[in-house]
Scaffold this active site. Structure first.
Site, PDB file in Angstrom:
ATOM      1  N   CYS A  53      14.901 -21.409  28.357  1.00  0.00           N
ATOM      2  CA  CYS A  53      14.153 -21.667  29.597  1.00  0.00           C
ATOM      3  C   CYS A  53      12.662 -21.862  29.314  1.00  0.00           C
ATOM      4  O   CYS A  53      12.133 -21.401  28.289  1.00  0.00           O
ATOM      5  CB  CYS A  53      14.285 -20.490  30.548  1.00  0.00           C
ATOM      6  SG  CYS A  53      15.926 -20.215  31.190  1.00  0.00           S
ATOM      7  N   GLU A  55      10.145 -20.408  30.675  1.00  0.00           N
ATOM      8  CA  GLU A  55       9.380 -19.154  30.616  1.00  0.00           C
ATOM      9  C   GLU A  55       9.377 -18.588  29.199  1.00  0.00           C
ATOM     10  O   GLU A  55       8.373 -18.103  28.692  1.00  0.00           O
ATOM     11  CB  GLU A  55       9.987 -18.102  31.559  1.00  0.00           C
ATOM     12  CG  GLU A  55       9.926 -18.451  33.025  1.00  0.00           C
ATOM     13  CD  GLU A  55      11.140 -19.222  33.507  1.00  0.00           C
ATOM     14  OE1 GLU A  55      11.680 -20.070  32.762  1.00  0.00           O
ATOM     15  OE2 GLU A  55      11.545 -18.986  34.659  1.00  0.00           O
TER      16      GLU A  55
HETATM   17  N1  THU Z   1      15.736 -22.932  33.711  1.00  0.00           N
HETATM   18  C1  THU Z   1      14.476 -22.550  33.310  1.00  0.00           C
HETATM   19  O1  THU Z   1      13.897 -23.187  32.416  1.00  0.00           O
HETATM   20  N2  THU Z   1      13.907 -21.489  33.910  1.00  0.00           N
HETATM   21  C2  THU Z   1      14.457 -20.790  34.935  1.00  0.00           C
HETATM   22  O2  THU Z   1      13.902 -19.811  35.370  1.00  0.00           O
HETATM   23  C3  THU Z   1      15.729 -21.224  35.524  1.00  0.00           C
HETATM   24  C4  THU Z   1      16.481 -22.216  34.718  1.00  0.00           C
HETATM   25  C5  THU Z   1      16.354 -24.097  33.086  1.00  0.00           C
HETATM   26  C6  THU Z   1      17.456 -23.801  32.116  1.00  0.00           C
HETATM   27  C7  THU Z   1      18.235 -25.094  32.148  1.00  0.00           C
HETATM   28  O3  THU Z   1      17.663 -25.998  31.230  1.00  0.00           O
HETATM   29  C8  THU Z   1      18.009 -25.646  33.553  1.00  0.00           C
HETATM   30  O4  THU Z   1      16.910 -24.939  34.068  1.00  0.00           O
HETATM   31  C9  THU Z   1      19.182 -25.499  34.479  1.00  0.00           C
HETATM   32  O5  THU Z   1      19.659 -24.208  34.471  1.00  0.00           O
END
Ligand code: THU
Length: 132
Positions: A53, A55
């Site tokens: 993700c 973050e």
């Molecule tokens: N995702 C994030 O990068 N941060 C979050 O807090 C929620 C989800 C991304 C992971 C994945 O690449 C996409 O969003 C869909 O889940």
């Protein structure tokens, strides 16, 4: 507005997202206590669960630069709604940034939510349990 620049940098970071499977672009901007800002974006794997993700990308970039004290993190996505951190990111942010981290979110109407990490992950596990 206090968080305008942080949100702007998080929005910019969505352009770095590598998300060919979900097409859901997320950007994050993590601010240290002394005002440095580290950006991150989500990076997806064909083996979906190996995706990282936005973050955690921002956090790990800051950590390898030796940063230890964090004030706030802004998270923005390509959707119109707020993008609150997933459960895994809440745990990792808690481990390295602590419960007082401010999580800064906005939506496409530019409405703002600023939430303490401790509110997003109450009654949490942490490293103290391992040292008893
Ligand atoms: N995702 C994030 O990068 N941060 C979050 O807090 C929620 C989800 C991304 C992971 C994945 O690449 C996409 O969003 C869909 O889940």
């Amino acid at each position: 507005m206090e968080y305008e620049n942080l949100l702007k940098l998080a929005k910019e970071a969505t352009a770095k997202s590598i998300s060919p499977y979900s097409n859901f672009k997320v950007g994050a901007a993590l601010e240290t206590n002394d005002g440095k800002i580290y950006k991150g974006a989500n990076i997806e794997s064909s083996s979906y669960s190996l995706t990282i993700c936005a973050e955690r990308t921002a956090l790990f970039t800051a950590l390898i630069e030796g940063e230890k004290h964090f004030k706030s993190i802004a998270v923005v996505s390509s959707s119109e709604d707020y993008c609150p951190p997933c459960g895994a990111c809440r745990q990792v942010l808690l481990d390295f940034c602590g419960p007082d981290l401010e999580v800064v979110l906005n939506n496409s109407k530019n409405e703002l939510k600023v939430i303490k990490l401790s509110e997003l992950i109450p009654f949490s596990f942490n490293g103290d349990y391992l040292n008893k």
